[in-house]
Design a protein around this motif. Structure first.
Motif, PDB file in Angstrom:
ATOM      1  N   ASN A  38     -24.986  15.279  15.079  1.00 13.66           N
ATOM      2  CA  ASN A  38     -23.641  15.658  15.504  1.00 13.66           C
ATOM      3  C   ASN A  38     -23.761  17.007  16.188  1.00 13.66           C
ATOM      4  OD1 ASN A  38     -22.464  13.396  14.223  1.00 13.66           O
ATOM      5  ND2 ASN A  38     -22.453  14.484  12.287  1.00 13.66           N
ATOM      6  N   GLU A  39     -23.425  17.031  17.472  1.00  9.50           N
ATOM      7  CA  GLU A  39     -23.532  18.273  18.234  1.00  9.50           C
ATOM      8  C   GLU A  39     -22.152  18.865  18.491  1.00  9.50           C
ATOM      9  OE1 GLU A  39     -26.990  18.493  21.254  1.00  9.50           O
ATOM     10  OE2 GLU A  39     -26.096  16.499  21.455  1.00  9.50           O
ATOM     11  N   ALA A  40     -22.075  20.183  18.352  1.00 11.74           N
ATOM     12  CA  ALA A  40     -20.833  20.894  18.645  1.00 11.74           C
ATOM     13  C   ALA A  40     -21.051  21.769  19.874  1.00 11.74           C
ATOM     14  CB  ALA A  40     -20.436  21.760  17.452  1.00 11.74           C
ATOM     15  N   PRO A  41     -20.077  21.798  20.775  1.00  3.56           N
ATOM     16  CA  PRO A  41     -20.187  22.735  21.898  1.00  3.56           C
ATOM     17  C   PRO A  41     -20.298  24.163  21.351  1.00  3.56           C
ATOM     18  CG  PRO A  41     -18.352  21.210  22.219  1.00  3.56           C
ATOM     19  CD  PRO A  41     -18.852  21.007  20.818  1.00  3.56           C
ATOM     20  N   LEU A  42     -20.988  25.031  22.070  1.00  2.00           N
ATOM     21  CA  LEU A  42     -21.207  26.400  21.607  1.00  2.00           C
ATOM     22  C   LEU A  42     -19.892  27.136  21.335  1.00  2.00           C
ATOM     23  CD1 LEU A  42     -24.204  27.520  23.857  1.00  2.00           C
ATOM     24  CD2 LEU A  42     -24.245  26.522  21.564  1.00  2.00           C
ATOM     25  N   ALA A  43     -18.838  26.790  22.051  1.00  2.00           N
ATOM     26  CA  ALA A  43     -17.534  27.422  21.838  1.00  2.00           C
ATOM     27  C   ALA A  43     -16.864  26.927  20.558  1.00  2.00           C
ATOM     28  CB  ALA A  43     -16.625  27.162  23.033  1.00  2.00           C
ATOM     29  N   HIS A  44     -17.360  25.827  20.001  1.00  3.89           N
ATOM     30  CA  HIS A  44     -16.753  25.239  18.803  1.00  3.89           C
ATOM     31  C   HIS A  44     -17.551  25.508  17.547  1.00  3.89           C
ATOM     32  CE1 HIS A  44     -14.619  22.010  21.476  1.00  3.89           C
ATOM     33  NE2 HIS A  44     -14.277  23.249  21.779  1.00  3.89           N
ATOM     34  N   LYS A  45     -18.537  26.377  17.631  1.00  3.17           N
ATOM     35  CA  LYS A  45     -19.392  26.695  16.483  1.00  3.17           C
ATOM     36  C   LYS A  45     -19.450  28.208  16.347  1.00  3.17           C
ATOM     37  CE  LYS A  45     -23.659  24.906  14.519  1.00  3.17           C
ATOM     38  NZ  LYS A  45     -23.097  24.010  13.540  1.00  3.17           N
ATOM     39  N   MET A  46     -19.293  28.698  15.114  1.00  2.00           N
ATOM     40  CA  MET A  46     -19.204  30.134  14.898  1.00  2.00           C
ATOM     41  C   MET A  46     -20.131  30.556  13.773  1.00  2.00           C
ATOM     42  SD  MET A  46     -15.757  32.347  14.106  1.00  2.00           S
ATOM     43  CE  MET A  46     -15.163  32.354  15.800  1.00  2.00           C
ATOM     44  N   LYS A  47     -20.680  31.754  13.909  1.00  2.00           N
ATOM     45  CA  LYS A  47     -21.514  32.353  12.869  1.00  2.00           C
ATOM     46  C   LYS A  47     -21.195  33.847  12.853  1.00  2.00           C
ATOM     47  CE  LYS A  47     -26.326  33.025  11.511  1.00  2.00           C
ATOM     48  NZ  LYS A  47     -27.732  32.788  11.898  1.00  2.00           N
ATOM     49  N   GLY A  48     -20.950  34.383  11.686  1.00  2.00           N
ATOM     50  CA  GLY A  48     -20.670  35.813  11.576  1.00  2.00           C
ATOM     51  C   GLY A  48     -19.430  36.253  12.322  1.00  2.00           C
ATOM     52  N   GLY A  49     -18.440  35.373  12.466  1.00  2.00           N
ATOM     53  CA  GLY A  49     -17.192  35.724  13.132  1.00  2.00           C
ATOM     54  C   GLY A  49     -17.251  35.700  14.644  1.00  2.00           C
ATOM     55  N   LYS A  50     -18.362  35.210  15.202  1.00  2.00           N
ATOM     56  CA  LYS A  50     -18.496  35.130  16.661  1.00  2.00           C
ATOM     57  C   LYS A  50     -18.920  33.715  17.031  1.00  2.00           C
ATOM     58  CE  LYS A  50     -19.960  39.905  17.009  1.00  2.00           C
ATOM     59  NZ  LYS A  50     -21.058  40.820  17.324  1.00  2.00           N
ATOM     60  N   THR A  51     -18.314  33.184  18.105  1.00  4.14           N
ATOM     61  CA  THR A  51     -18.740  31.867  18.563  1.00  4.14           C
ATOM     62  C   THR A  51     -20.159  31.974  19.108  1.00  4.14           C
ATOM     63  OG1 THR A  51     -17.981  32.103  20.842  1.00  4.14           O
ATOM     64  CG2 THR A  51     -16.371  31.241  19.238  1.00  4.14           C
ATOM     65  N   PHE A  52     -20.804  30.845  19.215  1.00  2.80           N
ATOM     66  CA  PHE A  52     -22.158  30.840  19.755  1.00  2.80           C
ATOM     67  C   PHE A  52     -22.168  31.241  21.230  1.00  2.80           C
ATOM     68  CE2 PHE A  52     -23.148  29.327  15.748  1.00  2.80           C
ATOM     69  CZ  PHE A  52     -24.506  29.066  15.593  1.00  2.80           C
ATOM     70  N   VAL A  53     -21.066  31.034  21.935  1.00  7.62           N
ATOM     71  CA  VAL A  53     -20.944  31.499  23.329  1.00  7.62           C
ATOM     72  C   VAL A  53     -20.979  33.022  23.329  1.00  7.62           C
ATOM     73  CG1 VAL A  53     -19.426  31.632  25.340  1.00  7.62           C
ATOM     74  CG2 VAL A  53     -19.699  29.465  24.145  1.00  7.62           C
ATOM     75  N   GLU A  54     -20.206  33.629  22.420  1.00  7.97           N
ATOM     76  CA  GLU A  54     -20.172  35.088  22.333  1.00  7.97           C
ATOM     77  C   GLU A  54     -21.534  35.644  21.922  1.00  7.97           C
ATOM     78  OE1 GLU A  54     -15.504  35.614  20.974  1.00  7.97           O
ATOM     79  OE2 GLU A  54     -17.022  35.132  19.445  1.00  7.97           O
ATOM     80  N   ARG A  55     -22.188  35.011  20.971  1.00 10.69           N
ATOM     81  CA  ARG A  55     -23.493  35.462  20.509  1.00 10.69           C
ATOM     82  C   ARG A  55     -24.528  35.379  21.631  1.00 10.69           C
ATOM     83  NH1 ARG A  55     -23.646  35.819  14.952  1.00 10.69           N
ATOM     84  NH2 ARG A  55     -25.876  35.466  14.841  1.00 10.69           N
ATOM     85  N   LYS A  56     -24.452  34.281  22.406  1.00  8.19           N
ATOM     86  CA  LYS A  56     -25.392  34.106  23.521  1.00  8.19           C
ATOM     87  C   LYS A  56     -25.175  35.179  24.579  1.00  8.19           C
ATOM     88  CE  LYS A  56     -27.081  30.435  26.553  1.00  8.19           C
ATOM     89  NZ  LYS A  56     -26.937  29.034  26.958  1.00  8.19           N
ATOM     90  N   ALA A  57     -23.907  35.492  24.855  1.00  9.62           N
ATOM     91  CA  ALA A  57     -23.590  36.523  25.862  1.00  9.62           C
ATOM     92  C   ALA A  57     -24.092  37.886  25.394  1.00  9.62           C
ATOM     93  CB  ALA A  57     -22.089  36.569  26.100  1.00  9.62           C
ATOM     94  N   GLU A  58     -23.929  38.191  24.109  1.00 10.60           N
ATOM     95  CA  GLU A  58     -24.399  39.474  23.580  1.00 10.60           C
ATOM     96  C   GLU A  58     -25.933  39.570  23.606  1.00 10.60           C
ATOM     97  OE1 GLU A  58     -22.746  40.081  19.702  1.00 10.60           O
ATOM     98  OE2 GLU A  58     -20.739  40.439  20.488  1.00 10.60           O
ATOM     99  N   ALA A  59     -26.593  38.453  23.349  1.00  9.84           N
ATOM    100  CA  ALA A  59     -28.057  38.433  23.344  1.00  9.84           C
ATOM    101  C   ALA A  59     -28.614  38.649  24.746  1.00  9.84           C
ATOM    102  CB  ALA A  59     -28.584  37.132  22.763  1.00  9.84           C
ATOM    103  N   GLY A  60     -27.846  38.269  25.768  1.00  9.04           N
ATOM    104  CA  GLY A  60     -28.286  38.395  27.153  1.00  9.04           C
ATOM    105  C   GLY A  60     -28.073  39.777  27.741  1.00  9.04           C
ATOM    106  N   LYS A  61     -27.401  40.651  27.001  1.00 11.85           N
ATOM    107  CA  LYS A  61     -27.113  42.004  27.522  1.00 11.85           C
ATOM    108  C   LYS A  61     -28.319  42.895  27.484  1.00 11.85           C
ATOM    109  CE  LYS A  61     -22.224  42.017  26.499  1.00 11.85           C
ATOM    110  NZ  LYS A  61     -21.143  42.615  25.750  1.00 11.85           N
TER     111      LYS A  61
END
Length: 89
Positions: free
Chosen positions: A66-89
């Motif tokens: 079962n796959e969830a889009p990155l915007a629909h999955k959260m860890k530590g209060g941040k979506t995976f989209v947000e986490r990916k954007a922060e990791a790319g900075k």
């Protein structure tokens, strides 16, 4: 009664573990983004592990991803989209 389980879920006397372990079904929840080849390889490895460690036939193993889009999955209060954007900075 061959292959029967006791009320506690343990095999009844006179039955083998292989008789009672009919169909392991594994569900994997993960963030989307892996290739079909990666997912197939993972499922093959899991199947091999169940065959080796549980003594079941590969044909009895069912695996579902079962796959969830990155915007629909959260860890530590941040979506995976947000986490990916922060990791790319």
């Amino acid at each position: 009664m061959a292959g029967a389980l006791s009320h506690s879920g343990a095999p009844q006397r006179g039955t083998s573990t292989t008789e009672t372990a009919s169909m392991p079904e594994i569900t994997i929840n993960m963030a989307a983004g892996r290739s079909d080849e990666q997912k197939a390889g993972m499922m093959r490895d899991i199947t091999k592990a169940l065959v080796t460690h549980l003594g079941v036939d590969a044909e009895a193993v069912v695996i579902q991803i079962n796959e969830a889009p990155l915007a629909h999955k959260m860890k530590g209060g941040k979506t995976f989209v947000e986490r990916k954007a922060e990791a790319g900075k």
